[in-house]
Design a protein around this motif. Structure first.
Motif, PDB file in Angstrom:
ATOM      1  N   GLU A 235       0.832  -1.210   0.000  1.00 45.55           N
ATOM      2  CA  GLU A 235       0.000   0.000   0.000  1.00 45.55           C
ATOM      3  C   GLU A 235       0.867   1.260   0.000  1.00 45.55           C
ATOM      4  O   GLU A 235       0.608   2.206  -0.749  1.00 45.55           O
ATOM      5  CB  GLU A 235      -0.926   0.001   1.213  1.00 45.55           C
ATOM      6  N   GLN A 236       1.905   1.269   0.821  1.00 42.05           N
ATOM      7  CA  GLN A 236       2.808   2.417   0.844  1.00 42.05           C
ATOM      8  C   GLN A 236       3.515   2.575  -0.498  1.00 42.05           C
ATOM      9  O   GLN A 236       3.717   3.690  -0.977  1.00 42.05           O
ATOM     10  CB  GLN A 236       3.839   2.264   1.963  1.00 42.05           C
ATOM     11  N   LEU A 237       3.866   1.451  -1.109  1.00 44.01           N
ATOM     12  CA  LEU A 237       4.508   1.481  -2.419  1.00 44.01           C
ATOM     13  C   LEU A 237       3.580   2.101  -3.457  1.00 44.01           C
ATOM     14  O   LEU A 237       3.987   2.960  -4.239  1.00 44.01           O
ATOM     15  CB  LEU A 237       4.919   0.068  -2.837  1.00 44.01           C
ATOM     16  N   HIS A 238       2.321   1.694  -3.453  1.00 37.29           N
ATOM     17  CA  HIS A 238       1.353   2.253  -4.401  1.00 37.29           C
ATOM     18  C   HIS A 238       1.115   3.739  -4.127  1.00 37.29           C
ATOM     19  O   HIS A 238       1.016   4.533  -5.069  1.00 37.29           O
ATOM     20  CB  HIS A 238       0.033   1.477  -4.359  1.00 37.29           C
ATOM     21  N   ASN A 239       1.039   4.129  -2.858  1.00 39.09           N
ATOM     22  CA  ASN A 239       0.864   5.547  -2.521  1.00 39.09           C
ATOM     23  C   ASN A 239       2.039   6.375  -3.019  1.00 39.09           C
ATOM     24  O   ASN A 239       1.862   7.464  -3.567  1.00 39.09           O
ATOM     25  CB  ASN A 239       0.691   5.734  -1.015  1.00 39.09           C
ATOM     26  N   MET A 240       3.241   5.844  -2.836  1.00 43.67           N
ATOM     27  CA  MET A 240       4.420   6.566  -3.298  1.00 43.67           C
ATOM     28  C   MET A 240       4.435   6.638  -4.823  1.00 43.67           C
ATOM     29  O   MET A 240       4.798   7.663  -5.403  1.00 43.67           O
ATOM     30  CB  MET A 240       5.700   5.911  -2.774  1.00 43.67           C
ATOM     31  N   THR A 241       4.014   5.566  -5.465  1.00 47.05           N
ATOM     32  CA  THR A 241       3.947   5.549  -6.928  1.00 47.05           C
ATOM     33  C   THR A 241       2.948   6.584  -7.429  1.00 47.05           C
ATOM     34  O   THR A 241       3.228   7.325  -8.379  1.00 47.05           O
ATOM     35  CB  THR A 241       3.544   4.146  -7.429  1.00 47.05           C
ATOM     36  N   ASN A 242       1.794   6.649  -6.792  1.00 45.20           N
ATOM     37  CA  ASN A 242       0.790   7.648  -7.178  1.00 45.20           C
ATOM     38  C   ASN A 242       1.340   9.060  -6.999  1.00 45.20           C
ATOM     39  O   ASN A 242       1.110   9.937  -7.840  1.00 45.20           O
ATOM     40  CB  ASN A 242      -0.497   7.462  -6.373  1.00 45.20           C
ATOM     41  N   SER A 243       2.060   9.273  -5.919  1.00 40.91           N
ATOM     42  CA  SER A 243       2.675  10.589  -5.700  1.00 40.91           C
ATOM     43  C   SER A 243       3.695  10.895  -6.788  1.00 40.91           C
ATOM     44  O   SER A 243       3.767  12.022  -7.288  1.00 40.91           O
ATOM     45  CB  SER A 243       3.350  10.639  -4.327  1.00 40.91           C
ATOM     46  N   ALA A 244       4.482   9.881  -7.162  1.00 39.41           N
ATOM     47  CA  ALA A 244       5.479  10.074  -8.220  1.00 39.41           C
ATOM     48  C   ALA A 244       4.800  10.416  -9.541  1.00 39.41           C
ATOM     49  O   ALA A 244       5.262  11.291 -10.280  1.00 39.41           O
ATOM     50  CB  ALA A 244       6.346   8.825  -8.368  1.00 39.41           C
TER      51      ALA A 244
ATOM     52  N   LEU B  56       3.717  17.251 -13.492  1.00 36.61           N
ATOM     53  CA  LEU B  56       4.138  18.651 -13.486  1.00 36.61           C
ATOM     54  C   LEU B  56       5.154  18.937 -14.586  1.00 36.61           C
ATOM     55  O   LEU B  56       5.474  20.092 -14.855  1.00 36.61           O
ATOM     56  CB  LEU B  56       4.708  19.032 -12.118  1.00 36.61           C
ATOM     57  N   GLY B  57       5.681  17.882 -15.169  1.00 35.91           N
ATOM     58  CA  GLY B  57       6.535  18.020 -16.342  1.00 35.91           C
ATOM     59  C   GLY B  57       7.887  18.644 -16.093  1.00 35.91           C
ATOM     60  O   GLY B  57       8.578  18.318 -15.134  1.00 35.91           O
ATOM     61  N   SER B  58       8.248  19.568 -16.965  1.00 38.32           N
ATOM     62  CA  SER B  58       9.602  20.114 -16.991  1.00 38.32           C
ATOM     63  C   SER B  58       9.931  21.005 -15.793  1.00 38.32           C
ATOM     64  O   SER B  58      11.076  21.407 -15.634  1.00 38.32           O
ATOM     65  CB  SER B  58       9.824  20.887 -18.284  1.00 38.32           C
ATOM     66  N   SER B  59       8.951  21.317 -14.972  1.00 44.99           N
ATOM     67  CA  SER B  59       9.256  22.157 -13.811  1.00 44.99           C
ATOM     68  C   SER B  59       9.918  21.360 -12.687  1.00 44.99           C
ATOM     69  O   SER B  59      10.311  21.923 -11.679  1.00 44.99           O
ATOM     70  CB  SER B  59       7.990  22.845 -13.298  1.00 44.99           C
ATOM     71  N   LEU B  60      10.041  20.051 -12.882  1.00 43.55           N
ATOM     72  CA  LEU B  60      10.713  19.195 -11.903  1.00 43.55           C
ATOM     73  C   LEU B  60      11.939  18.542 -12.538  1.00 43.55           C
ATOM     74  O   LEU B  60      12.009  18.403 -13.755  1.00 43.55           O
ATOM     75  CB  LEU B  60       9.765  18.089 -11.425  1.00 43.55           C
ATOM     76  N   PRO B  61      12.882  18.102 -11.712  1.00 41.88           N
ATOM     77  CA  PRO B  61      14.021  17.358 -12.264  1.00 41.88           C
ATOM     78  C   PRO B  61      13.543  16.063 -12.924  1.00 41.88           C
ATOM     79  O   PRO B  61      12.476  15.540 -12.598  1.00 41.88           O
ATOM     80  CB  PRO B  61      14.883  17.043 -11.036  1.00 41.88           C
ATOM     81  N   GLN B  62      14.338  15.543 -13.840  1.00 47.00           N
ATOM     82  CA  GLN B  62      14.006  14.312 -14.546  1.00 47.00           C
ATOM     83  C   GLN B  62      13.884  13.156 -13.556  1.00 47.00           C
ATOM     84  O   GLN B  62      14.705  12.996 -12.660  1.00 47.00           O
ATOM     85  CB  GLN B  62      15.085  13.995 -15.591  1.00 47.00           C
ATOM     86  N   LEU B  63      12.851  12.330 -13.719  1.00 40.73           N
ATOM     87  CA  LEU B  63      12.599  11.202 -12.830  1.00 40.73           C
ATOM     88  C   LEU B  63      12.398   9.955 -13.675  1.00 40.73           C
ATOM     89  O   LEU B  63      11.489   9.899 -14.505  1.00 40.73           O
ATOM     90  CB  LEU B  63      11.348  11.479 -11.980  1.00 40.73           C
ATOM     91  N   ASP B  64      13.242   8.972 -13.483  1.00 43.75           N
ATOM     92  CA  ASP B  64      13.104   7.704 -14.187  1.00 43.75           C
ATOM     93  C   ASP B  64      12.224   6.798 -13.335  1.00 43.75           C
ATOM     94  O   ASP B  64      12.685   6.183 -12.369  1.00 43.75           O
ATOM     95  CB  ASP B  64      14.478   7.082 -14.423  1.00 43.75           C
ATOM     96  N   GLN B  65      10.942   6.718 -13.681  1.00 46.54           N
ATOM     97  CA  GLN B  65       9.980   5.981 -12.863  1.00 46.54           C
ATOM     98  C   GLN B  65      10.297   4.489 -12.799  1.00 46.54           C
ATOM     99  O   GLN B  65      10.122   3.865 -11.761  1.00 46.54           O
ATOM    100  CB  GLN B  65       8.565   6.196 -13.391  1.00 46.54           C
ATOM    101  N   HIS B  66      10.758   3.921 -13.899  1.00 48.74           N
ATOM    102  CA  HIS B  66      11.048   2.490 -13.908  1.00 48.74           C
ATOM    103  C   HIS B  66      12.174   2.154 -12.923  1.00 48.74           C
ATOM    104  O   HIS B  66      12.063   1.215 -12.136  1.00 48.74           O
ATOM    105  CB  HIS B  66      11.411   2.019 -15.324  1.00 48.74           C
ATOM    106  N   THR B  67      13.244   2.939 -12.954  1.00 49.50           N
ATOM    107  CA  THR B  67      14.356   2.713 -12.030  1.00 49.50           C
ATOM    108  C   THR B  67      13.915   2.932 -10.590  1.00 49.50           C
ATOM    109  O   THR B  67      14.258   2.150  -9.697  1.00 49.50           O
ATOM    110  CB  THR B  67      15.535   3.649 -12.369  1.00 49.50           C
ATOM    111  N   LEU B  68      13.127   3.974 -10.365  1.00 54.96           N
ATOM    112  CA  LEU B  68      12.611   4.251  -9.026  1.00 54.96           C
ATOM    113  C   LEU B  68      11.778   3.080  -8.520  1.00 54.96           C
ATOM    114  O   LEU B  68      11.966   2.604  -7.401  1.00 54.96           O
ATOM    115  CB  LEU B  68      11.776   5.538  -9.033  1.00 54.96           C
ATOM    116  N   MET B  69      10.871   2.599  -9.348  1.00 54.79           N
ATOM    117  CA  MET B  69      10.009   1.490  -8.938  1.00 54.79           C
ATOM    118  C   MET B  69      10.820   0.216  -8.704  1.00 54.79           C
ATOM    119  O   MET B  69      10.584  -0.502  -7.738  1.00 54.79           O
ATOM    120  CB  MET B  69       8.917   1.238  -9.985  1.00 54.79           C
ATOM    121  N   SER B  70      11.773  -0.067  -9.572  1.00 56.50           N
ATOM    122  CA  SER B  70      12.605  -1.266  -9.407  1.00 56.50           C
ATOM    123  C   SER B  70      13.368  -1.217  -8.092  1.00 56.50           C
ATOM    124  O   SER B  70      13.418  -2.201  -7.347  1.00 56.50           O
ATOM    125  CB  SER B  70      13.597  -1.397 -10.564  1.00 56.50           C
TER     126      SER B  70
END
Length: 187
Positions: A139-148, A154-168
Motif C-alpha cells: 500500500e505504501q509502495l502504491h501511494n508513493m507511486t501515485n505521488s510520483a 508537473l513536467g519540466s518544472s521538476l528534475p528528470q525522474l526515471d519511474q522504472h528505475t525508481l520502482m525497481s
C-alpha cells in the motif's frame, strides 16, 4: 559539610531551573526541554529553515535540527533549549582557506556552542529522523507511486525522474526489508 550540601542543592536547582519569559501564563513561555526523539519537534526545527534564511549549503538544516538548533534570522541559529546563538555567516568563497576554516568552526559549533548543561550537547536527535521513511507495505509502495505520477505530471518544472528505475529500486528494497517475494505493480 552543610555548606557543601547547600552548594550541591544550588547547583542542581540552577541546572533544573526552567527560564521563563515575561508572560508566565503562556505555555509557550517555558523553554522547551531536550526531546531528541520527538519527530514533530524535529520537523518544527527543520521547518524554521525557510527559503532565503539559510545560505550555508555545506551544512544541512537537518543536521542543525538534529543538534537542537532552529533558525531565527538569516544565517543565525539558536538552540531551542539553552537559547545560545550561533552566527553561521561564512566568508566569501573568494578566500577559500577562510571559508573552509569557518565552515569547520561552524560544524564544531553545532555541537559545542550549547551551554554546558544543555541536553543537546551530548544527545542529538537520531540520524534516522533525517532519513526518508522506508516503504514496508505494498500500500505504501502504491501511494508513493501515485505521488510520483502526480509529480511527473508537473513536467519540466521538476528534475528528470526515471519511474522504472525508481520502482525497481523500491520493489527491491521492499522485498529485502519485508521478505515480500512478489509485488505486482500496474501502471
Amino acid at each position: 559539610m552543610e555548606v557543601l550540601y547547600q552548594r550541591i542543592h544550588q547547583t542542581l536547582a540552577a541546572l533544573t531551573h526552567t527560564p521563563r519569559n515575561e508572560d508566565k501564563t503562556s505555555p509557550d513561555s517555558i523553554t522547551p526541554r531536550t526531546q531528541p526523539r520527538n519527530y514533530e519537534a524535529f520537523c518544527s526545527r527543520v521547518d524554521s529553515f525557510r527559503p532565503g534564511l539559510w545560505n550555508v549549503f555545506e551544512v544541512s538544516p537537518l543536521e542543525c535540527a538534529r543538534w537542537g538548533w532552529h533558525i531565527i534570522e538569516k544565517d543565525i541559529l539558536q538552540c531551542i533549549t539553552c537559547q545560545e546563538v550561533v552566527c553561521a555567516a561564512l566568508p566569501n568563497l573568494v578566500d577559500r582557506d577562510a571559508h573552509e576554516k569557518f565552515l569547520t568552526l561552524l560544524k564544531d559549533c553545532l555541537v559545542n556552542s550549547h551551554k554546558t548543561a544543555c541536553g543537546w550537547r551530548h544527545n542529538p536527535s537520531p540520524k534516522e529522523l533525517t532519513q526518508p521513511p522506508s516503504v514496508t507495505t505494498v500500500e505504501q509502495l502504491h501511494n508513493m507511486t501515485n505521488s510520483a505520477h502526480s509529480l511527473a505530471a508537473l513536467g519540466s518544472s521538476l528534475p528528470q525522474l526515471d519511474q522504472h528505475t525508481l520502482m525497481s529500486t523500491m520493489v527491491q528494497n521492499l522485498q529485502k526489508d519485508s521478505g515480500l517475494m512478489e509485488c505486482c505493480y500496474q501502471s
